[in-house]
Design a protein around this motif. Structure first.
Motif, PDB file in Angstrom:
ATOM      1  N   GLY A 106       0.847  -1.085   0.034  1.00  0.00           N
ATOM      2  CA  GLY A 106      -0.172  -0.065  -0.055  1.00  0.00           C
ATOM      3  C   GLY A 106       0.821   1.383   0.098  1.00  0.00           C
ATOM      4  O   GLY A 106       2.263   1.341  -0.057  1.00  0.00           O
ATOM      5  N   ALA A 107       0.120   2.516  -0.147  1.00  0.00           N
ATOM      6  CA  ALA A 107       0.762   3.657  -0.130  1.00  0.00           C
ATOM      7  C   ALA A 107       0.261   4.834   0.946  1.00  0.00           C
ATOM      8  O   ALA A 107      -0.810   5.181   0.691  1.00  0.00           O
ATOM      9  CB  ALA A 107       1.199   4.155  -1.422  1.00  0.00           C
ATOM     10  N   PRO A 108       1.084   5.536   1.650  1.00  0.00           N
ATOM     11  CA  PRO A 108       0.675   6.487   2.620  1.00  0.00           C
ATOM     12  C   PRO A 108      -0.210   7.569   1.654  1.00  0.00           C
ATOM     13  O   PRO A 108      -1.004   8.273   2.497  1.00  0.00           O
ATOM     14  CB  PRO A 108       1.499   6.990   3.370  1.00  0.00           C
ATOM     15  N   ALA A 109       0.515   7.725   0.568  1.00  0.00           N
ATOM     16  CA  ALA A 109      -0.294   8.766  -0.386  1.00  0.00           C
ATOM     17  C   ALA A 109      -1.639   8.535  -0.524  1.00  0.00           C
ATOM     18  O   ALA A 109      -2.473   9.513  -0.540  1.00  0.00           O
ATOM     19  CB  ALA A 109       0.523   8.769  -1.709  1.00  0.00           C
ATOM     20  N   ALA A 110      -2.269   7.249  -0.361  1.00  0.00           N
ATOM     21  CA  ALA A 110      -3.630   6.973  -0.385  1.00  0.00           C
ATOM     22  C   ALA A 110      -4.575   7.849   0.721  1.00  0.00           C
ATOM     23  O   ALA A 110      -5.504   8.421   0.747  1.00  0.00           O
ATOM     24  CB  ALA A 110      -3.869   5.695  -0.573  1.00  0.00           C
ATOM     25  N   ARG A 170      12.500   8.661  -0.673  1.00  0.00           N
ATOM     26  CA  ARG A 170      12.592   8.085  -2.194  1.00  0.00           C
ATOM     27  C   ARG A 170      11.589   7.292  -2.587  1.00  0.00           C
ATOM     28  O   ARG A 170      10.877   6.297  -1.929  1.00  0.00           O
ATOM     29  CB  ARG A 170      14.080   7.636  -2.194  1.00  0.00           C
ATOM     30  N   GLY A 171      11.415   7.387  -3.921  1.00  0.00           N
ATOM     31  CA  GLY A 171      10.296   6.343  -4.696  1.00  0.00           C
ATOM     32  C   GLY A 171      10.122   6.744  -5.974  1.00  0.00           C
ATOM     33  O   GLY A 171      11.052   7.045  -6.648  1.00  0.00           O
ATOM     34  N   ASP A 172       8.848   6.743  -6.520  1.00  0.00           N
ATOM     35  CA  ASP A 172       8.497   7.164  -7.893  1.00  0.00           C
ATOM     36  C   ASP A 172       7.556   8.179  -7.842  1.00  0.00           C
ATOM     37  O   ASP A 172       6.984   8.433  -8.757  1.00  0.00           O
ATOM     38  CB  ASP A 172       7.941   6.019  -8.525  1.00  0.00           C
ATOM     39  N   PRO A 230       6.243   4.674  -2.313  1.00  0.00           N
ATOM     40  CA  PRO A 230       7.592   4.643  -1.546  1.00  0.00           C
ATOM     41  C   PRO A 230       8.363   3.567  -1.638  1.00  0.00           C
ATOM     42  O   PRO A 230       7.743   2.486  -1.989  1.00  0.00           O
ATOM     43  CB  PRO A 230       7.259   4.875  -0.219  1.00  0.00           C
ATOM     44  N   HIS A 231       9.670   3.633  -1.492  1.00  0.00           N
ATOM     45  CA  HIS A 231      10.614   2.587  -1.788  1.00  0.00           C
ATOM     46  C   HIS A 231      10.181   1.572  -0.849  1.00  0.00           C
ATOM     47  O   HIS A 231      10.435  -0.060  -0.902  1.00  0.00           O
ATOM     48  CB  HIS A 231      11.934   2.932  -1.676  1.00  0.00           C
ATOM     49  N   LEU A 232       9.789   1.811   0.383  1.00  0.00           N
ATOM     50  CA  LEU A 232       9.437   0.635   1.508  1.00  0.00           C
ATOM     51  C   LEU A 232       8.343  -0.260   1.015  1.00  0.00           C
ATOM     52  O   LEU A 232       8.284  -1.342   1.224  1.00  0.00           O
ATOM     53  CB  LEU A 232       8.769   1.433   2.772  1.00  0.00           C
ATOM     54  N   SER A 233       7.384   0.376   0.218  1.00  0.00           N
ATOM     55  CA  SER A 233       6.326  -0.615  -0.341  1.00  0.00           C
ATOM     56  C   SER A 233       6.838  -1.096  -1.790  1.00  0.00           C
ATOM     57  O   SER A 233       6.242  -2.322  -1.881  1.00  0.00           O
ATOM     58  CB  SER A 233       5.000   0.189  -0.485  1.00  0.00           C
ATOM     59  N   GLY A 234       7.275  -0.341  -2.547  1.00  0.00           N
ATOM     60  CA  GLY A 234       7.890  -0.901  -3.681  1.00  0.00           C
ATOM     61  C   GLY A 234       8.749  -2.074  -3.639  1.00  0.00           C
ATOM     62  O   GLY A 234       8.862  -3.006  -4.457  1.00  0.00           O
ATOM     63  N   ALA A 235       9.671  -2.160  -2.589  1.00  0.00           N
ATOM     64  CA  ALA A 235      10.529  -3.317  -2.467  1.00  0.00           C
ATOM     65  C   ALA A 235       9.832  -4.466  -1.602  1.00  0.00           C
ATOM     66  O   ALA A 235      10.575  -5.403  -1.268  1.00  0.00           O
ATOM     67  CB  ALA A 235      11.488  -2.739  -1.377  1.00  0.00           C
ATOM     68  N   GLY A 236       8.448  -4.466  -1.441  1.00  0.00           N
ATOM     69  CA  GLY A 236       7.885  -5.550  -0.895  1.00  0.00           C
ATOM     70  C   GLY A 236       8.146  -6.964  -1.322  1.00  0.00           C
ATOM     71  O   GLY A 236       8.202  -7.820  -0.670  1.00  0.00           O
TER      72      GLY A 236
END
Length: 391
Positions: free
Chosen positions: A105-109, A338-340, A344-350
């Motif tokens: 998931g993403a905190p941006a949501a 960092r991310g896109d 965030p990288h925390l979720s992308g690297a899941g």
């Protein structure tokens, strides 16, 4: 064959050989696009994808051609849909390439529901800043606009940080300003005034360790969803329990989907994600408020948590009343990791440790990841790799 793997964020990647390409060339690669309604439950969307895959395989069988499996190329939320589908029919899928998937998931949501879509990013260039502002206008730049659409949509809620996202990620901070209100320093954005920040809340955590319980609670001032603005057309007014029941059911659907999916990935999967310090994303959301030393209220975790919501402000802030006398405006901090630009990288690297290989790439925004030449090259190379591993 000659690509530098460092362009994909890795030191090495097994080179392709002519034998690999010869194996790849034995097949035809018809391309299909399977869409879905992103507001619907991802589980429902995955059933639609499964139905379409079976139709495609049957059509080739009917044409007297052999087609036993498909390769799935996904973008963002499509990765969640594909994983749910692959969990049911893994033998019909040769492999999966996941692009910029919010695995946890993403905190941006959360930020976009509670404040509206962000209109800027500290890492934006001038052109990107204009694009961010225009995108926010389209998606909804205020909570009144986003809540009315997203609060009752399971798919949108499935983009929130799930039970696998590192906690806590939601924080509340108050900064005491050591000066007098109305001073020259205040007028100059407080540049010359010292502040002593204190974090009072860290969520999920403590008694609220389940993020979905936090989402379902529509009473705190920092709540995800304000039900009074969730149904402006009164579409759900006649439902038992009104719109709050519909919201709760949507959050329940999101929780069921996430827990059922767990950390499953098709065994022949690859993933790439944005790991760019120049494309900042929300890895956490922090509500910030300033108060002047002349305010006598002593702030604690308890009275900050129990503060009374007063109203939404047009800039995305929330006005809050603490102990009936201290009125503060809480505003969200800017993107921090960092991310896109979105995930965030925390979720992308899941997917790390759960798929064959993960690529922490750079130099693209979330929506435009497949417009990047290096990513297109990587995707084509992974298709060859998937075919190679089938043989």
């Amino acid at each position: 064959m000659a690509c530098d793997p460092r362009r994909w964020g890795v030191r090495e990647f097994a080179p392709l050989t002519e034998a690999d390409l010869a194996q790849h060339a034995k097949n035809y690669y018809p391309v299909y696009c399977v869409g879905y309604n992103w507001l619907e439950d991802c589980d429902h969307s995955s059933l639609r994808l499964e139905k379409r895959i079976k139709e495609i395989l049957a059509s080739w069988k009917g044409a007297k051609r052999r087609c036993d499996k498909v390769i799935l190329i996904t973008h963002s939320m499509g990765g969640l849909v594909a994983r749910a589908c692959a969990k049911r029919i893994p033998d019909m899928i040769a492999g999966v390439v996941h692009g910029v998937m919010p695995a946890f998931g993403a905190p941006a949501a959360y930020r976009r529901i509670v404040c509206g879509t962000e209109t800027s990013n500290p890492s934006d260039s001038s052109a990107e800043g204009i694009a961010s502002f225009k995108l926010a206008k389209i998606l909804g730049h205020t909570t009144e606009r986003t809540t009315a659409v997203l609060a009752t949509s399971p798919g949108a809620l499935e983009l929130l940080p799930n039970h696998l996202y590192p906690s806590p990620w939601l924080h509340v901070r108050i900064m005491k300003v050591l000066g007098q209100a109305g001073s020259l320093a205040e007028k100059n954005n407080l540049d010359s005034v010292r502040e002593a920040p204190t974090d009072y809340l860290h969520l999920p955590g403590g008694k609220v360790s389940n993020p979905y319980d936090m989402y379902r609670d529509m009473t705190p001032w920092y709540r995800l969803i304000n039900p009074t603005i969730a149904d402006p057309a009164e579409q759900y007014a006649k439902e038992d329990g009104g719109v709050e029941t519909v919201i709760t059911e949507a959050i329940n659907a999101a929780e069921r989907f996430h827990r059922k999916l767990g950390d499953y990935y098709h065994p022949n999967s690859y993933a790439f994600y944005g790991d760019d310090p120049g494309k900042l994303s929300y890895s956490q959301v922090r509500w910030n408020a300033r108060h002047w030393g002349r305010i006598s209220t002593v702030f604690t975790a308890a009275n900050v948590a129990d503060a009374r919501f007063v109203r939404h402000l047009s800039n995305g802030s929330r006005r809050v009343l603490i102990e009936g006398k201290a009125e503060l405006d809480f505003a969200p901090e800017a993107q921090d990791a960092r991310g896109d630009g979105t995930v965030p990288h925390l979720s992308g690297a899941g997917p790390v440790g759960r798929v064959r290989q993960v690529f922490p790439a750079r130099a693209f925004n979330h929506q435009e990841s497949y417009n990047n030449g290096d990513i297109l090259m990587l995707t084509l190379r992974l298709v060859v790799k998937i075919v190679q591993e089938m043989s």
